[in-house]
Motif scaffolding. Structure first.
Motif, mmCIF file in Angstrom:
data_model
loop_
_atom_site.group_PDB
_atom_site.id
_atom_site.type_symbol
_atom_site.label_atom_id
_atom_site.label_comp_id
_atom_site.label_asym_id
_atom_site.label_seq_id
_atom_site.Cartn_x
_atom_site.Cartn_y
_atom_site.Cartn_z
ATOM 1 N N VAL A 98 -10.900 -31.300 8.625
ATOM 2 C CA VAL A 98 -10.293 -30.758 7.402
ATOM 3 C C VAL A 98 -11.384 -30.566 6.348
ATOM 4 N N PRO A 99 -11.562 -29.341 5.852
ATOM 5 C CA PRO A 99 -12.652 -29.075 4.900
ATOM 6 C C PRO A 99 -12.505 -29.866 3.603
ATOM 7 N N ASN A 100 -13.653 -30.324 3.101
ATOM 8 C CA ASN A 100 -13.733 -30.900 1.768
ATOM 9 C C ASN A 100 -15.080 -30.494 1.185
ATOM 10 N N SER A 101 -15.571 -31.200 0.207
ATOM 11 C CA SER A 101 -16.836 -30.821 -0.433
ATOM 12 C C SER A 101 -18.050 -31.502 0.199
ATOM 13 N N HIS A 102 -17.879 -32.114 1.393
ATOM 14 C CA HIS A 102 -18.983 -32.846 2.021
ATOM 15 C C HIS A 102 -19.237 -32.373 3.452
ATOM 16 N N PRO A 103 -19.678 -31.139 3.662
ATOM 17 C CA PRO A 103 -19.995 -30.693 5.026
ATOM 18 C C PRO A 103 -21.189 -31.466 5.584
ATOM 19 N N TYR A 104 -21.213 -31.611 6.900
ATOM 20 C CA TYR A 104 -22.245 -32.393 7.585
ATOM 21 C C TYR A 104 -22.972 -31.464 8.558
ATOM 22 N N ASN A 128 -19.383 -22.480 7.817
ATOM 23 C CA ASN A 128 -18.456 -21.683 8.622
ATOM 24 C C ASN A 128 -17.347 -22.584 9.133
ATOM 25 N N ASP A 129 -16.408 -22.012 9.858
ATOM 26 C CA ASP A 129 -15.230 -22.760 10.277
ATOM 27 C C ASP A 129 -15.513 -23.777 11.376
ATOM 28 N N ASP A 130 -16.725 -23.770 11.946
ATOM 29 C CA ASP A 130 -17.082 -24.757 12.956
ATOM 30 C C ASP A 130 -17.625 -26.045 12.344
ATOM 31 N N PHE A 131 -17.861 -26.057 11.043
ATOM 32 C CA PHE A 131 -18.420 -27.247 10.410
ATOM 33 C C PHE A 131 -17.395 -28.376 10.371
ATOM 34 N N GLU A 132 -17.929 -29.597 10.385
ATOM 35 C CA GLU A 132 -17.116 -30.788 10.170
ATOM 36 C C GLU A 132 -17.625 -31.512 8.929
ATOM 37 N N TYR A 133 -16.849 -32.510 8.481
ATOM 38 C CA TYR A 133 -17.067 -33.067 7.153
ATOM 39 C C TYR A 133 -16.994 -34.589 7.184
ATOM 40 N N VAL A 134 -17.636 -35.222 6.181
ATOM 41 C CA VAL A 134 -17.502 -36.661 6.001
ATOM 42 C C VAL A 134 -16.503 -36.919 4.879
#
Length: 394
Positions: free
Chosen positions: A218-224, A239-245
């Motif tokens: 789920v996107p937030n302001s902390h992409p990893y 992009n939509d393949d990114f994941e987040y902390v």
């Protein structure tokens, strides 16, 4: 009209010619496996391996036809592509050939793409996830009349065509930039100053996630940023393949972030991938398997990027890599890599030439992302009928 997914297409199995027979290999026929797919593109144009006519005729592999769809079905499942010209393929994939009286070829590609999530939920196998012919038999689809299928496919195809055009333009711009860079170094070879990278950049490592912490989709302001996010891209963009902390994890690793125009270098696993950070990833977190090269002195990010991506730069990276079991590129070795630096005037002239190329690449990367999001938004809405194509002007 409702059909089982298996009823609207022929499902074609692949195969592998015997690897022990040399005359089956090295021919002119492309032989696909899932690692040849590029999900940024609708079509797959190249294969790592090729087979001969003898290999084709003496194995269970067959030729797919133009505009057939291919899907990975074992291990990495659900990767999808279309075929631009006849190609053979291995047994870990299925070819999907539209039954022309029921479904349009291009519409079938987008229909299956929209069903990949459901297909993955129905995989089998204890060792590898596997899609079988029964998997397709277990999904029902609602198929509109052919004229409406072609309208829907045309909308999505046009977006994909623009994405592909942007990628080709970007690749061409990168080739031009690399050629200009190499020519500048060649023309000024006598005045180049070999400078340790550690003297012209700060080399900072990323951060491993704390034990027990997982990334979230789920996107937030902390992409990893991970190593795989640097693959096949000069400018790494959200992009939509990114994941987040999550927020709590971010507070603990907030020192390990990147900034716009930092140069990223992968140092574990796939070593030597290089990308420049796009503004969309300013303040993103960085994996421990990469380093950032920041606070550059006397060179630009584009200059350093082009050197590290050049054959000489990749040679230096390979020479600096250590480890027999798991290869890695230590920070101290990165700092010792000698970078050929142009004199001030020549360096300034080169940068003035390169800047518009990279500016255009950055804009195209952003547009690719916007178009991809648009396509992903429209795809389920068009196929479900939520958007009525009869109201769209062609």
């Amino acid at each position: 009209m409702k059909y089982k997914l298996s009823q609207i297409m022929d499902i074609i199995g692949g195969g592998t010619p015997k690897t022990s027979i040399a005359e089956y290999w090295g021919g002119e026929i492309p032989w696909l496996s899932v690692k040849d797919f590029n999900n940024d593109l609708r079509y797959v144009y190249e294969s790592e391996k090729h087979i001969t006519e003898k290999g084709l005729n003496n194995s269970s592999t067959v030729l797919l036809e133009e505009d057939d769809t291919i899907i990975s079905a074992r291990g990495t499942v659900g990767e999808l592509a279309m075929i631009p010209f006849p190609m053979a393929f291995n047994q870990s994939c299925y070819g999907l050939r539209a039954k022309p009286d029921i479904v349009d070829k291009v519409y079938l590609y987008y229909l299956v793409k929209n069903k990949v999530g459901e297909l993955k939920k129905k995989t089998h196998g204890t060792v590898f996830d596997t899609i079988t012919r029964d998997t397709f038999d277990g999904l029902e689809v609602d198929i509109p009349e052919l004229s409406k299928q072609k309208q829907i496919a045309s909308i999505l195809k046009d977006i994909d065509d623009k994405i592909e055009l942007n990628i080709r333009i970007n690749n061409n711009l990168m080739q031009v930039a690399s050629s200009l860079f190499s020519k500048a170094l060649e023309d000024n070879a006598d005045t180049l100053i070999a400078t340790p990278l550690g003297e012209i950049a700060d080399v900072k490592g990323g951060k491993r996630l704390p034990k027990g912490v997982n990334l979230q989709s789920v996107p937030n302001s902390h992409p990893y940023i991970r190593v795989r996010d640097l693959t096949n891209t000069a400018i790494v963009h959200i992009n939509d393949d990114f994941e987040y902390v999550d927020d709590d994890t971010q507070r603990g690793i907030s020192r390990y972030i990147v900034a716009t125009n930092d140069v990223l270098l992968s140092i574990v696993g796939t070593i030597g991938l290089v990308s420049i950070v796009h503004p969309s990833l300013d303040n993103a977190n960085l994996t421990e398997n990469c380093v950032k090269l920041t606070k550059l002195k006397g060179i630009t990010p584009q200059y350093l990027f082009l050197y590290l991506r050049s054959s000489d730069g990749q040679h230096e990276i390979a020479r600096s890599t250590v480890g027999a079991v798991q290869a890695k590129l230590p920070i101290k070795n990165i700092q010792a890599i000698n970078v050929p630096v142009l004199a001030s005037t020549q360096g300034k002239n080169l940068c003035e030439t390169l800047n518009p190329l990279f500016s255009n690449m950055e804009s195209l990367v952003a547009e690719i992302y916007s178009l991809t999001r648009l396509k992903n938004t429209l795809l389920p809405k068009l196929l479900s009928g939520e958007i009525d194509v009869s109201e769209v002007e062609f």
